[in-house]
Design a protein around this motif. Structure first.
Motif, short mmCIF file in Angstrom:
data_model
loop_
_atom_site.label_atom_id
_atom_site.label_comp_id
_atom_site.label_asym_id
_atom_site.label_seq_id
_atom_site.Cartn_x
_atom_site.Cartn_y
_atom_site.Cartn_z
N SER A 32 0.66 -1.32 -0.15
CA SER A 32 0.34 -0.11 -0.11
C SER A 32 1.41 1.13 -0.20
O SER A 32 0.42 2.23 -0.56
CB SER A 32 -0.99 -0.21 1.06
N HIS A 33 2.12 1.36 0.22
CA HIS A 33 3.14 2.14 0.42
C HIS A 33 3.95 2.24 -0.23
O HIS A 33 4.74 3.08 -1.15
CB HIS A 33 4.15 2.49 1.75
N PHE A 34 3.80 1.00 -1.62
CA PHE A 34 5.37 0.60 -2.77
C PHE A 34 4.93 1.73 -3.62
O PHE A 34 3.98 2.22 -4.29
CB PHE A 34 4.35 -0.55 -3.68
N ASP A 35 6.53 2.44 -3.73
CA ASP A 35 6.64 3.02 -5.18
C ASP A 35 8.58 3.19 -5.23
O ASP A 35 8.60 2.29 -4.81
CB ASP A 35 6.82 4.49 -4.45
N VAL A 36 8.42 3.35 -6.55
CA VAL A 36 10.33 3.40 -6.20
C VAL A 36 10.66 4.73 -6.35
O VAL A 36 10.67 5.56 -7.32
CB VAL A 36 10.91 2.95 -7.79
N THR A 37 11.70 5.09 -4.73
CA THR A 37 11.90 7.04 -5.29
C THR A 37 12.91 7.14 -4.80
O THR A 37 13.60 7.86 -4.62
CB THR A 37 11.53 7.39 -3.83
N TYR A 38 13.70 5.85 -4.88
CA TYR A 38 15.45 5.47 -5.47
C TYR A 38 15.86 4.75 -5.17
O TYR A 38 15.24 3.81 -6.36
CB TYR A 38 16.00 5.92 -3.32
N GLY A 81 6.52 5.53 4.31
CA GLY A 81 7.71 6.15 4.13
C GLY A 81 9.09 4.46 4.34
O GLY A 81 10.59 4.81 3.83
N LEU A 82 8.93 4.05 4.10
CA LEU A 82 9.07 2.85 3.83
C LEU A 82 8.92 1.43 2.50
O LEU A 82 7.49 0.99 2.74
CB LEU A 82 8.86 1.36 4.44
N PRO A 83 8.76 2.22 1.20
CA PRO A 83 8.26 1.54 0.12
C PRO A 83 8.84 0.24 -0.41
O PRO A 83 7.81 -0.79 -0.75
CB PRO A 83 8.86 2.25 -1.12
N ASP A 84 10.09 -0.31 0.55
CA ASP A 84 10.70 -1.90 -0.41
C ASP A 84 9.72 -2.85 1.46
O ASP A 84 10.71 -3.67 0.91
CB ASP A 84 11.60 -1.77 -0.26
N MET A 85 9.18 -1.78 1.79
CA MET A 85 8.45 -3.21 3.13
C MET A 85 7.51 -4.29 2.86
O MET A 85 7.44 -5.28 3.37
CB MET A 85 8.01 -2.15 4.47
N VAL A 86 7.17 -4.24 1.38
CA VAL A 86 6.42 -5.13 0.24
C VAL A 86 7.41 -6.41 0.51
O VAL A 86 6.80 -7.43 -0.04
CB VAL A 86 5.76 -4.49 -0.77
N PHE A 87 8.86 -6.24 0.76
CA PHE A 87 9.43 -7.45 0.35
C PHE A 87 9.78 -8.65 1.56
O PHE A 87 10.52 -8.23 1.90
CB PHE A 87 11.07 -7.00 -0.86
N ALA A 88 8.82 -8.53 2.10
CA ALA A 88 8.95 -8.80 3.48
C ALA A 88 9.98 -10.47 3.52
O ALA A 88 10.50 -10.99 4.66
CB ALA A 88 7.55 -10.13 3.90
N ALA A 89 10.11 -11.18 2.39
CA ALA A 89 11.88 -12.33 2.20
C ALA A 89 12.93 -11.28 3.08
O ALA A 89 13.53 -12.34 3.31
CB ALA A 89 11.73 -12.68 0.97
N ASN A 90 13.25 -10.23 2.83
CA ASN A 90 14.26 -9.57 2.98
C ASN A 90 14.06 -9.10 5.22
O ASN A 90 15.18 -8.74 5.72
CB ASN A 90 14.25 -8.44 2.85
N GLY A 91 12.78 -9.87 5.29
CA GLY A 91 12.68 -9.13 6.97
C GLY A 91 13.06 -9.78 8.06
O GLY A 91 13.65 -9.07 8.94
N ALA A 92 13.33 -10.86 7.94
CA ALA A 92 13.99 -12.12 8.54
C ALA A 92 14.66 -13.48 8.26
O ALA A 92 14.39 -12.99 7.07
CB ALA A 92 13.69 -11.70 10.21
N THR A 93 15.35 -14.10 8.92
CA THR A 93 15.64 -15.68 8.88
C THR A 93 14.97 -16.75 9.48
O THR A 93 15.12 -16.17 10.61
CB THR A 93 16.80 -16.22 8.94
N VAL A 94 13.46 -16.75 8.88
CA VAL A 94 13.22 -17.76 10.78
C VAL A 94 13.25 -19.28 10.50
O VAL A 94 12.51 -20.26 9.48
CB VAL A 94 12.00 -17.46 10.12
N VAL A 95 13.89 -20.17 11.37
CA VAL A 95 14.41 -21.37 11.37
C VAL A 95 13.95 -22.14 12.59
O VAL A 95 14.64 -21.99 13.69
CB VAL A 95 15.71 -21.83 10.37
N ASP A 96 13.43 -23.15 12.66
CA ASP A 96 13.38 -23.91 13.91
C ASP A 96 12.55 -23.27 14.99
O ASP A 96 12.66 -23.53 16.58
CB ASP A 96 14.55 -24.57 14.46
N GLY A 97 11.41 -22.32 14.48
CA GLY A 97 11.10 -21.66 15.28
C GLY A 97 12.13 -19.95 15.69
O GLY A 97 11.92 -19.62 17.24
#
Length: 286
Positions: A32-38, A81-97
């Motif tokens: 919902s805040h996606f854009d290419v501003t940089y 203000g965080l247009p790339d937050m849609v790319f959730a894969a970059n947000g963490a790595t989750v293994v075995d909880g």
């Protein structure tokens, strides 16, 4: 000879075998805040217009398909203000909880890591580690069976690989990316099953290509044509493989191996250098 979309692999038998879908728990974030501003990768051109409504429609289609396939999908609240937050894969790595937080290289994205970590802690993932070294989550960490493949070269600090190995207690295999168009591992390699991947060889250093050949001699290899439309930025549940619909060569190769590819149009998000996998963080609860 014209390019056909799949690189022939002489002497390698097709690994066609029964495939089984496994339901996953996934995390996504609305554009919902996606854009290419940089511009922090070669795909991003701020002068090129972005259709926010279309981006949301395309993303909602991906979300709907995941749910139709039986996967559980949580959605994290996006922040202005965080247009790339849609790319959730970059947000963490989750293994075995367990959660290894993401620490971004570029200032424009640094706020995303703490936001994703905060959501994960609030939703039952209490065993967390805030990283000392830069890593960009599942953009550069991909789990294959009980091994983490770890990308470096453009974003993730190679010192983070040892940090991840100590935290997760799993072997970590470092792979060096050499083409700036494929700046994250998940743009150049996709996990199909616990012992099976597909990847674009030219995105990797000679030594990393040799490691991949050793570990995955029967891997499905992508051509430049399919790699350049982000065909490797894909998600597999063991049977269904969601990937950009224009990656027709890879779809053919996947069918030959018994997978069921599902083509998705995420053309608006590709303007920022992301597609199916970039939008999808897997929450492995152990």
């Amino acid at each position: 000879m014209p390019e056909t979309g799949v690189i022939a692999q002489p002497g390698t038998a097709e690994r066609r075998r029964p495939r089984t879908a496994v339901s996953r728990r996934l995390l996504m974030c609305s554009p919902s805040h996606f854009d290419v501003t940089y511009s922090i990768n070669p795909w991003m051109e701020p002068a090129k217009p972005v259709d926010g409504t279309l981006a949301l429609t395309q993303w909602e289609r991906l979300l709907g398909i995941y749910r139709e396939l039986g996967h559980t999908v949580d959605v994290v609240q996006p922040m202005g203000g965080l247009p790339d937050m849609v790319f959730a894969a970059n947000g963490a790595t989750v293994v075995d909880g367990r959660v290894l937080g993401a620490r971004f290289r570029h200032e424009e994205r640094t706020a995303e890591g703490p936001l994703y970590l905060s959501w994960l802690r609030a939703n039952g993932f209490t065993d967390t580690h805030w990283p000392e070294y830069i890593n960009e989550g599942e953009g550069d960490y991909l789990l294959v069976g009980r091994r983490l493949l770890a990308g470096t070269g453009f974003r993730t600090d190679p010192r983070s690989h040892a940090e991840a190995q100590e935290f997760f207690g799993l072997p970590v295999t470092g792979l060096t990316l050499v083409d700036p168009r494929f700046y994250h591992l998940d743009t150049a390699l996709a996990v199909l099953a616990d012992d099976e991947i597909m990847y674009y060889p030219e995105a990797f250093s000679p030594g990393s290509r040799a490691v991949l050949r050793e570990l995955f001699p029967d891997a499905l290899l992508a051509t430049a044509r399919d790699a350049e439309v982000f065909g490797l930025n894909a998600f597999s549940d063991g049977l269904h493989v969601l990937l950009p619909e224009s990656a027709t060569g890879l779809m053919s190769g996947l069918r030959e191996r018994g997978f069921e590819p599902i083509g998705i149009d995420l053309g608006e998000l590709l303007k920022a250098g992301g597609s199916v996998k970039c939008c999808t963080l897997e929450l492995r609860e152990g």
